[in-house]
Design a protein around this motif. Structure first.
Motif, PDB file in Angstrom:
ATOM      1  N   PRO A 101       0.767  -1.249   0.000  1.00 23.86           N
ATOM      2  CA  PRO A 101       0.000   0.000   0.000  1.00 23.86           C
ATOM      3  C   PRO A 101       0.798   1.300   0.000  1.00 23.86           C
ATOM      4  CG  PRO A 101       0.074  -0.894   2.214  1.00 23.86           C
ATOM      5  CD  PRO A 101       0.849  -1.860   1.341  1.00 23.86           C
ATOM      6  N   LEU A 102       2.068   1.289   0.412  1.00 22.93           N
ATOM      7  CA  LEU A 102       2.749   2.557   0.670  1.00 22.93           C
ATOM      8  C   LEU A 102       3.044   3.350  -0.605  1.00 22.93           C
ATOM      9  CD1 LEU A 102       5.165   1.806   3.648  1.00 22.93           C
ATOM     10  CD2 LEU A 102       2.689   2.088   3.595  1.00 22.93           C
ATOM     11  N   ASN A 103       3.523   2.691  -1.644  1.00 16.98           N
ATOM     12  CA  ASN A 103       3.744   3.422  -2.890  1.00 16.98           C
ATOM     13  C   ASN A 103       2.428   3.877  -3.507  1.00 16.98           C
ATOM     14  OD1 ASN A 103       6.552   3.714  -3.282  1.00 16.98           O
ATOM     15  ND2 ASN A 103       6.724   1.561  -3.790  1.00 16.98           N
ATOM     16  N   THR A 104       1.364   3.139  -3.260  1.00 19.17           N
ATOM     17  CA  THR A 104       0.047   3.577  -3.731  1.00 19.17           C
ATOM     18  C   THR A 104      -0.373   4.861  -3.016  1.00 19.17           C
ATOM     19  OG1 THR A 104      -0.575   1.278  -4.165  1.00 19.17           O
ATOM     20  CG2 THR A 104      -2.367   2.885  -3.996  1.00 19.17           C
ATOM     21  N   ILE A 105      -0.149   4.919  -1.715  1.00 11.24           N
ATOM     22  CA  ILE A 105      -0.480   6.130  -0.956  1.00 11.24           C
ATOM     23  C   ILE A 105       0.396   7.294  -1.402  1.00 11.24           C
ATOM     24  CG2 ILE A 105      -0.476   7.165   1.351  1.00 11.24           C
ATOM     25  CD1 ILE A 105      -1.250   4.394   2.451  1.00 11.24           C
ATOM     26  N   ARG A 109      -0.842  10.928  -2.822  1.00 14.20           N
ATOM     27  CA  ARG A 109      -0.399  12.230  -2.321  1.00 14.20           C
ATOM     28  C   ARG A 109       0.144  13.123  -3.430  1.00 14.20           C
ATOM     29  NH1 ARG A 109       2.523  10.683   3.484  1.00 14.20           N
ATOM     30  NH2 ARG A 109       0.635   9.853   4.475  1.00 14.20           N
ATOM     31  N   LEU A 110       0.600  12.516  -4.520  1.00 11.91           N
ATOM     32  CA  LEU A 110       1.067  13.288  -5.671  1.00 11.91           C
ATOM     33  C   LEU A 110      -0.091  13.783  -6.537  1.00 11.91           C
ATOM     34  CD1 LEU A 110       4.142  11.134  -6.754  1.00 11.91           C
ATOM     35  CD2 LEU A 110       4.207  13.419  -5.738  1.00 11.91           C
ATOM     36  N   GLY A 111      -1.303  13.320  -6.221  1.00 16.35           N
ATOM     37  CA  GLY A 111      -2.493  13.785  -6.932  1.00 16.35           C
ATOM     38  C   GLY A 111      -2.669  13.196  -8.308  1.00 16.35           C
ATOM     39  N   ILE A 112      -2.121  11.990  -8.539  1.00 17.79           N
ATOM     40  CA  ILE A 112      -2.228  11.416  -9.889  1.00 17.79           C
ATOM     41  C   ILE A 112      -3.165  10.209  -9.939  1.00 17.79           C
ATOM     42  CG2 ILE A 112       0.039  12.295 -10.543  1.00 17.79           C
ATOM     43  CD1 ILE A 112       1.195   9.559 -10.233  1.00 17.79           C
ATOM     44  N   LEU A 113      -3.946  10.013  -8.872  1.00 12.97           N
ATOM     45  CA  LEU A 113      -4.933   8.939  -8.871  1.00 12.97           C
ATOM     46  C   LEU A 113      -6.332   9.527  -9.048  1.00 12.97           C
ATOM     47  CD1 LEU A 113      -3.667   6.632  -5.977  1.00 12.97           C
ATOM     48  CD2 LEU A 113      -3.004   6.654  -8.398  1.00 12.97           C
ATOM     49  N   ASP A 114      -7.174   8.772  -9.722  1.00 10.46           N
ATOM     50  CA  ASP A 114      -8.540   9.212  -9.982  1.00 10.46           C
ATOM     51  C   ASP A 114      -9.479   8.565  -8.971  1.00 10.46           C
ATOM     52  OD1 ASP A 114     -10.367  10.711 -11.342  1.00 10.46           O
ATOM     53  OD2 ASP A 114     -10.641   9.288 -12.985  1.00 10.46           O
ATOM     54  N   ALA A 115     -10.393   9.315  -8.430  1.00 13.28           N
ATOM     55  CA  ALA A 115     -11.361   8.778  -7.476  1.00 13.28           C
ATOM     56  C   ALA A 115     -12.421   7.954  -8.198  1.00 13.28           C
ATOM     57  CB  ALA A 115     -12.017   9.917  -6.700  1.00 13.28           C
ATOM     58  N   TYR A 116     -12.745   6.804  -7.607  1.00 17.92           N
ATOM     59  CA  TYR A 116     -13.820   5.963  -8.147  1.00 17.92           C
ATOM     60  C   TYR A 116     -14.418   5.169  -6.994  1.00 17.92           C
ATOM     61  CZ  TYR A 116     -16.236   2.047 -10.315  1.00 17.92           C
ATOM     62  OH  TYR A 116     -17.187   1.106 -10.647  1.00 17.92           O
ATOM     63  N   THR A 278      -3.084  -3.527  -3.392  1.00 17.43           N
ATOM     64  CA  THR A 278      -3.916  -2.337  -3.565  1.00 17.43           C
ATOM     65  C   THR A 278      -4.238  -2.134  -5.042  1.00 17.43           C
ATOM     66  OG1 THR A 278      -1.884  -0.999  -3.539  1.00 17.43           O
ATOM     67  CG2 THR A 278      -3.189  -1.069  -1.511  1.00 17.43           C
ATOM     68  N   LEU A 279      -5.359  -1.462  -5.291  1.00 26.66           N
ATOM     69  CA  LEU A 279      -5.812  -1.133  -6.641  1.00 26.66           C
ATOM     70  C   LEU A 279      -6.095   0.361  -6.729  1.00 26.66           C
ATOM     71  CD1 LEU A 279      -8.435  -3.938  -7.352  1.00 26.66           C
ATOM     72  CD2 LEU A 279      -6.231  -3.672  -8.505  1.00 26.66           C
ATOM     73  N   CYS A 280      -5.701   0.962  -7.848  1.00 26.29           N
ATOM     74  CA  CYS A 280      -6.033   2.365  -8.068  1.00 26.29           C
ATOM     75  C   CYS A 280      -6.146   2.633  -9.570  1.00 26.29           C
ATOM     76  CB  CYS A 280      -4.991   3.286  -7.429  1.00 26.29           C
ATOM     77  SG  CYS A 280      -3.293   3.000  -7.992  1.00 26.29           S
ATOM     78  N   ILE A 281      -6.851   3.703  -9.904  1.00 23.36           N
ATOM     79  CA  ILE A 281      -7.023   4.129 -11.292  1.00 23.36           C
ATOM     80  C   ILE A 281      -6.247   5.426 -11.486  1.00 23.36           C
ATOM     81  CG2 ILE A 281      -8.699   4.909 -13.016  1.00 23.36           C
ATOM     82  CD1 ILE A 281     -10.775   3.155 -11.589  1.00 23.36           C
ATOM     83  N   LEU A 282      -5.517   5.509 -12.581  1.00 20.84           N
ATOM     84  CA  LEU A 282      -4.696   6.688 -12.837  1.00 20.84           C
ATOM     85  C   LEU A 282      -5.519   7.827 -13.416  1.00 20.84           C
ATOM     86  CD1 LEU A 282      -1.661   6.687 -12.159  1.00 20.84           C
ATOM     87  CD2 LEU A 282      -2.642   4.395 -12.434  1.00 20.84           C
ATOM     88  N   LYS A 283      -5.232   9.027 -12.955  1.00 22.27           N
ATOM     89  CA  LYS A 283      -5.890  10.209 -13.502  1.00 22.27           C
ATOM     90  C   LYS A 283      -5.493  10.348 -14.969  1.00 22.27           C
ATOM     91  CE  LYS A 283      -6.649  13.467 -10.636  1.00 22.27           C
ATOM     92  NZ  LYS A 283      -6.512  14.569  -9.663  1.00 22.27           N
ATOM     93  N   GLY A 284      -6.460  10.616 -15.811  1.00 20.17           N
ATOM     94  CA  GLY A 284      -6.184  10.677 -17.239  1.00 20.17           C
ATOM     95  C   GLY A 284      -6.097   9.309 -17.868  1.00 20.17           C
ATOM     96  N   SER A 285      -6.649   8.307 -17.199  1.00 19.64           N
ATOM     97  CA  SER A 285      -6.675   6.936 -17.713  1.00 19.64           C
ATOM     98  C   SER A 285      -7.200   6.908 -19.147  1.00 19.64           C
ATOM     99  CB  SER A 285      -7.580   6.086 -16.808  1.00 19.64           C
ATOM    100  OG  SER A 285      -8.060   4.952 -17.465  1.00 19.64           O
ATOM    101  N   PRO A 286      -6.509   6.201 -20.062  1.00 13.17           N
ATOM    102  CA  PRO A 286      -6.987   6.125 -21.449  1.00 13.17           C
ATOM    103  C   PRO A 286      -8.373   5.496 -21.582  1.00 13.17           C
ATOM    104  CG  PRO A 286      -4.704   5.379 -21.298  1.00 13.17           C
ATOM    105  CD  PRO A 286      -5.211   5.529 -19.896  1.00 13.17           C
ATOM    106  N   ASN A 287      -8.723   4.598 -20.648  1.00 21.65           N
ATOM    107  CA  ASN A 287     -10.010   3.895 -20.743  1.00 21.65           C
ATOM    108  C   ASN A 287     -10.651   3.820 -19.359  1.00 21.65           C
ATOM    109  OD1 ASN A 287     -12.200   2.281 -21.322  1.00 21.65           O
ATOM    110  ND2 ASN A 287     -11.024   0.475 -21.899  1.00 21.65           N
ATOM    111  N   PRO A 288     -11.194   4.924 -18.863  1.00 28.41           N
ATOM    112  CA  PRO A 288     -11.757   4.922 -17.513  1.00 28.41           C
ATOM    113  C   PRO A 288     -12.907   3.944 -17.322  1.00 28.41           C
ATOM    114  CG  PRO A 288     -12.312   6.961 -18.674  1.00 28.41           C
ATOM    115  CD  PRO A 288     -11.283   6.256 -19.505  1.00 28.41           C
TER     116      PRO A 288
END
Length: 363
Positions: A101-105, A109-116, A278-288
């Motif tokens: 989880p730590l690199n995901t967090i 914090r860098l603001g490059i994950l998209d909320a879902y 952990t799972l996360c979606i990247l901001k600006g994902s090509p296929n949200p």
């Protein structure tokens, strides 16, 4: 006369001296604009052999092809984390499946994950998901001790991580390089739980005791199973993950799995460290849209049960999942778990990483 330019057709009719120009639109391809709805780009730090079954099942269910990019054992999760930062202004990745989880967090914090807000995450306790819905935790493993049973009698086996600095283990302990994957996560967690001073004393104690350093957790388990390193150094105890230890046990090698610090008092922060994927979606994902589908599927009870009953035997975090684990496996319900706040451990990351890199990774 007809000609094509810039994706448009121009029809030019010239009856005598009269010029009529008509603009015709061209139908887009059947896959829609961008054509990306049938493929999802996944960066994956989970071991390839354990992830592929779930990804194949996802394609059968949805028709969506997953294009995975796996890392290597020697630089678990860190190489993908670095790549995601480099691509932050133009993400090539839809979903990041991290093995800790730590690199995901840190990405959060860098603001490059998209909320879902995934509906599949509803049964999970709050501690396993970000309040802003930028990441979710699932399918945990534990950091354990693996012991060669042919070389260490049961009554002589260590019970704590801290036991490994004892002179009787001098030159006989192995751990993975502590700047990658779950080994690095453990370092940051120990800095958070023990405090910086005691954590440094612990790792310096391991170094002074001649700890061997393997490329990854898999090699730790294999070396202990063999009772020696590839260059012939004797090793009898290692620090690794449950899945790597179980592989050695199921292969019939003379090893046992010990959940360290399992009997600590409840008010003691030490205990066995359980680390989720952990799972996360990247901001600006090509296929949200495809990213949402994949996250929903991987967080499902079905997938957690599948991972629990696969060779990796990962521990379900969804309380609704009832899966059969091996008898030797323990969970936070059966042993004292390390009392660690992953956000605070992330705060300790930079100091821990700098120290561990200097002591164990620099020539």
């Amino acid at each position: 006369m007809a000609s094509q330019q810039g994706g448009r057709f121009w029809l030019i009719l010239i009856p005598g001296v009269t010029l009529l120009v008509m603009l015709a639109s061209v139908l887009v391809s059947p896959t829609g604009c961008g054509g990306g709805s049938s493929r999802v780009a996944l960066y994956c730090a989970q071991d390839q052999e354990f992830a592929e079954t779930s990804l194949a099942d996802f394609k059968k269910r949805t028709g969506v092809q997953v294009d995975p990019k796996f890392d290597t054992e020697k630089d678990k999760s860190v190489s993908l984390y670095t790549e995601l930062i480099k691509e932050k202004d133009r993400s090539r990745c839809d979903v990041f499946w991290n093995n800790e989880p730590l690199n995901t967090i840190r990405l959060q914090r860098l603001g490059i994950l998209d909320a879902y807000e995934s509906p599949s995450a509803k049964p999970y306790p709050d501690r396993w998901k970000a309040p802003d819905h930028t990441w979710y935790a699932f399918a945990g493993r534990a950091r354990v001790l693996i012991v060669n049973t042919a070389l260490v009698k049961e009554q002589d086996r260590p019970k704590s991580l801290l036991d490994l600095t004892d002179p009787r283990w001098k030159g006989r302990v192995v751990m993975a390089k502590p700047i990658f994957g779950t080994s690095a996560t453990q370092g940051a967690c120990l800095f958070s739980v023990l405090g910086s001073k005691k954590a440094k004393e612990y790792y310096l104690g391991l170094k002074a005791n001649g700890v061997q350093v393997a490329p990854g957790n898999k090699q730790v388990a294999e070396w202990v199973g063999e009772g020696r390193t590839p260059d012939g150094q004797k090793v009898v105890v290692g620090i690794t993950d449950t899945d790597d230890t179980l592989e050695e046990i199921e292969a019939g090698h003379p090893v046992a799995m010990i959940f360290p610090d399992r009997d600590r008092p409840k008010d003691d922060k030490m205990g066995t460290l359980f680390i989720p994927n952990t799972l996360c979606i990247l901001k600006g994902s090509p296929n949200p849209q495809g990213a949402h589908q994949l996250v929903d599927y991987l967080l499902s009870a079905e997938v957690e049960a599948q991972l629990a009953e696969s060779a990796s035997h990962q521990i379900p975090l969804n309380p609704e999942v009832k899966a059969k684990l091996p008898k030797v496996m323990e969970t936070p319900a059966t042993v004292k778990a390390m009392d660690v706040d992953f956000n605070k451990a992330t705060d300790a990351w930079d100091e821990a990483y700098k120290f561990l890199k200097k002591e164990f990774a620099e020539d």
